[in-house]
Design a protein around this motif. Structure first.
Motif, short mmCIF file in Angstrom:
data_model
loop_
_atom_site.label_atom_id
_atom_site.label_comp_id
_atom_site.label_asym_id
_atom_site.label_seq_id
_atom_site.Cartn_x
_atom_site.Cartn_y
_atom_site.Cartn_z
N LEU A 110 85.77 72.28 2.65
CA LEU A 110 84.55 72.71 3.31
C LEU A 110 84.28 71.81 4.51
O LEU A 110 84.27 70.59 4.37
N PRO A 111 84.08 72.39 5.69
CA PRO A 111 83.80 71.56 6.86
C PRO A 111 82.42 70.93 6.78
O PRO A 111 81.50 71.52 6.20
N PRO A 112 82.24 69.76 7.35
CA PRO A 112 80.89 69.17 7.42
C PRO A 112 80.01 69.99 8.35
O PRO A 112 80.50 70.74 9.19
N VAL A 113 78.71 69.84 8.19
CA VAL A 113 77.77 70.61 9.02
C VAL A 113 77.07 69.69 10.01
O VAL A 113 76.95 68.48 9.79
N VAL A 114 76.60 70.28 11.11
CA VAL A 114 75.86 69.54 12.13
C VAL A 114 74.63 70.34 12.53
O VAL A 114 74.59 71.56 12.37
N GLU A 148 79.02 72.89 27.46
CA GLU A 148 80.41 72.66 27.05
C GLU A 148 80.59 71.24 26.55
O GLU A 148 81.24 71.00 25.52
N ARG A 149 80.03 70.29 27.28
CA ARG A 149 80.17 68.87 26.91
C ARG A 149 79.47 68.58 25.58
O ARG A 149 80.02 67.88 24.72
N ILE A 150 78.28 69.13 25.39
CA ILE A 150 77.51 68.87 24.17
C ILE A 150 78.19 69.51 22.96
O ILE A 150 78.29 68.88 21.89
N LEU A 151 78.66 70.74 23.10
CA LEU A 151 79.33 71.42 21.99
C LEU A 151 80.57 70.63 21.55
O LEU A 151 80.82 70.47 20.35
N LYS A 152 81.33 70.15 22.50
CA LYS A 152 82.53 69.38 22.17
C LYS A 152 82.19 68.09 21.45
O LYS A 152 82.89 67.67 20.52
N SER A 153 81.07 67.45 21.84
CA SER A 153 80.70 66.17 21.24
C SER A 153 80.32 66.30 19.77
O SER A 153 80.38 65.32 19.03
N VAL A 154 79.88 67.50 19.35
CA VAL A 154 79.50 67.70 17.93
C VAL A 154 80.52 68.57 17.20
O VAL A 154 80.23 69.15 16.15
N ASP A 155 81.73 68.67 17.76
CA ASP A 155 82.85 69.40 17.12
C ASP A 155 82.54 70.87 16.91
O ASP A 155 82.86 71.45 15.87
N LYS A 162 71.43 74.29 10.81
CA LYS A 162 72.70 73.57 10.70
C LYS A 162 73.85 74.58 10.58
O LYS A 162 73.72 75.61 9.92
N ILE A 163 74.97 74.23 11.19
CA ILE A 163 76.16 75.08 11.13
C ILE A 163 77.39 74.21 10.90
O ILE A 163 77.36 73.00 11.11
N ALA A 164 78.46 74.85 10.46
CA ALA A 164 79.69 74.12 10.14
C ALA A 164 80.40 73.68 11.41
O ALA A 164 80.44 74.40 12.42
N LYS A 165 80.97 72.48 11.36
CA LYS A 165 81.80 72.02 12.47
C LYS A 165 82.96 72.98 12.67
O LYS A 165 83.49 73.55 11.73
N GLY A 166 83.35 73.15 13.92
CA GLY A 166 84.45 74.05 14.23
C GLY A 166 84.02 75.48 14.47
O GLY A 166 84.85 76.32 14.82
N THR A 167 82.71 75.77 14.29
CA THR A 167 82.21 77.13 14.51
C THR A 167 82.31 77.48 16.00
O THR A 167 82.05 76.65 16.87
N SER A 168 82.67 78.73 16.28
CA SER A 168 82.79 79.19 17.66
C SER A 168 81.43 79.69 18.15
O SER A 168 80.79 80.52 17.49
N ILE A 169 81.00 79.20 19.29
CA ILE A 169 79.69 79.52 19.85
C ILE A 169 79.87 80.36 21.12
O ILE A 169 80.53 79.92 22.07
N ASP A 170 79.30 81.57 21.10
CA ASP A 170 79.34 82.43 22.29
C ASP A 170 78.09 82.20 23.13
O ASP A 170 76.99 82.00 22.59
#
Length: 281
Positions: free
Chosen positions: A121-125, A139-146, A183-191
């Motif tokens: 299970l991925p960690p959440v942020v 783009e920069r902020i999304l990358k910083s929180v995986d 909160k959402i799982a790390k690695g989630t794709s954001i449109d």
């Protein structure tokens, strides 16, 4: 024969009489025996009991699922132990991410290989507030929180290159959601929906519902739009003169030409009807 016995007796008598020589002989015999024992231990007993000199080439385990590892190592007489788990969104759960010893190293039989696997299970942020910010900042902020940057849809808006909305699998995450700490799982794709700017003859339809009708008219005229039909509606619980509906309605990404007409519905009565009712009385 008698002469041989006589010679041996003389030698023994010399050794017995000369004790230093006897001590040296004992030391030599002891060293010889010790050397023989050491040779036997290191070159016969130890190799037979520890497979001394026999090595196995460690196979590549990274990238494989943990379920495959026992079968992979069984025929090689190697063991394994999972010592850590981390999260990498690029890999499926329980995929081996690291191994020690590494691939192609030579180890003894029955050696244990230590593995690091991908978490189930991925960690959440907490979702970061990127709405109304620039695309580059998002783009920069999304990358910083995986979090992954998904599709970018450009829609007409007054301010270009600004994030207007964020979505996950088609579901919009609102400002209110972000403030509440969704909160959402790390690695989630954001449109993202991003403003593309407007042509000089275009306007985004503004929201005037809730404004006094006179203020709404001034705002629309100053924005380059015209006030169309105004219909007064008898409405309870709303202050007379307040705009309760408009057409066309404001929609993100929808634009109209400069000079377009906005129809309004207002709480209250037509002023001329009110005057007529007063005169009749």
């Amino acid at each position: 024969m008698d002469k041989v016995k006589e010679v041996l007796n003389k030698i023994l008598s010399v050794i017995w009489v000369n004790k230093p020589i006897a001590f040296i002989i004992h030391i030599v015999l002891l060293a010889g025996i010790t050397s023989l024992l050491l040779y036997y231990f290191f070159y016969s007993y130890l190799p037979d009991t520890t497979n001394f000199g026999e090595t196995i080439t460690v196979p590549k385990l990274t990238g494989k699922n943990l379920d495959e590892i026992p079968r992979e190592l069984e025929n090689l007489e190697l063991r394994f132990e999972v010592i850590d788990s981390v999260y990498d969104p690029e890999y499926e759960p329980l995929v081996v991410l690291d191994q020690n010893p590494s691939q192609n190293e030579h180890v003894k039989l029955n050696r244990k290989i230590y593995l690091t696997v991908n978490k189930i299970l991925p960690p959440v942020v907490s979702f970061p507030d990127i709405i109304d910010g620039s695309l580059e900042s998002a783009e920069r902020i999304l990358k910083s929180v995986d979090l992954k940057l998904g599709k970018i849809e450009f829609v007409p808006d007054e301010i270009s290159n600004t994030v207007l909305a964020v979505k996950i699998d088609g579901k919009e995450i609102t400002k209110e959601d972000i403030i509440e700490g969704v909160k959402i799982a790390k690695g989630t794709s954001i449109d993202l929906e991003v403003g593309s700017g407007l042509a000089s003859n275009q306007r985004v339809i503004p929201e005037v519902v809730g404004l006094p009708v006179d203020e709404a008219e001034i705002y629309l005229n100053g924005y380059g739009l015209a006030t169309g039909h105004i219909e007064f509606v008898d409405t309870l619980g709303v202050e007379i003169g307040t705009v309760i509906k408009q057409s066309p309605t404001p929609e993100r990404g929808k634009v109209v030409a400069v000079g377009s007409i906005i129809d309004l519905w207002v709480a209250g009565y037509y002023p001329e009807n009110v005057i007529k009712e007063d005169n009749e009385q």
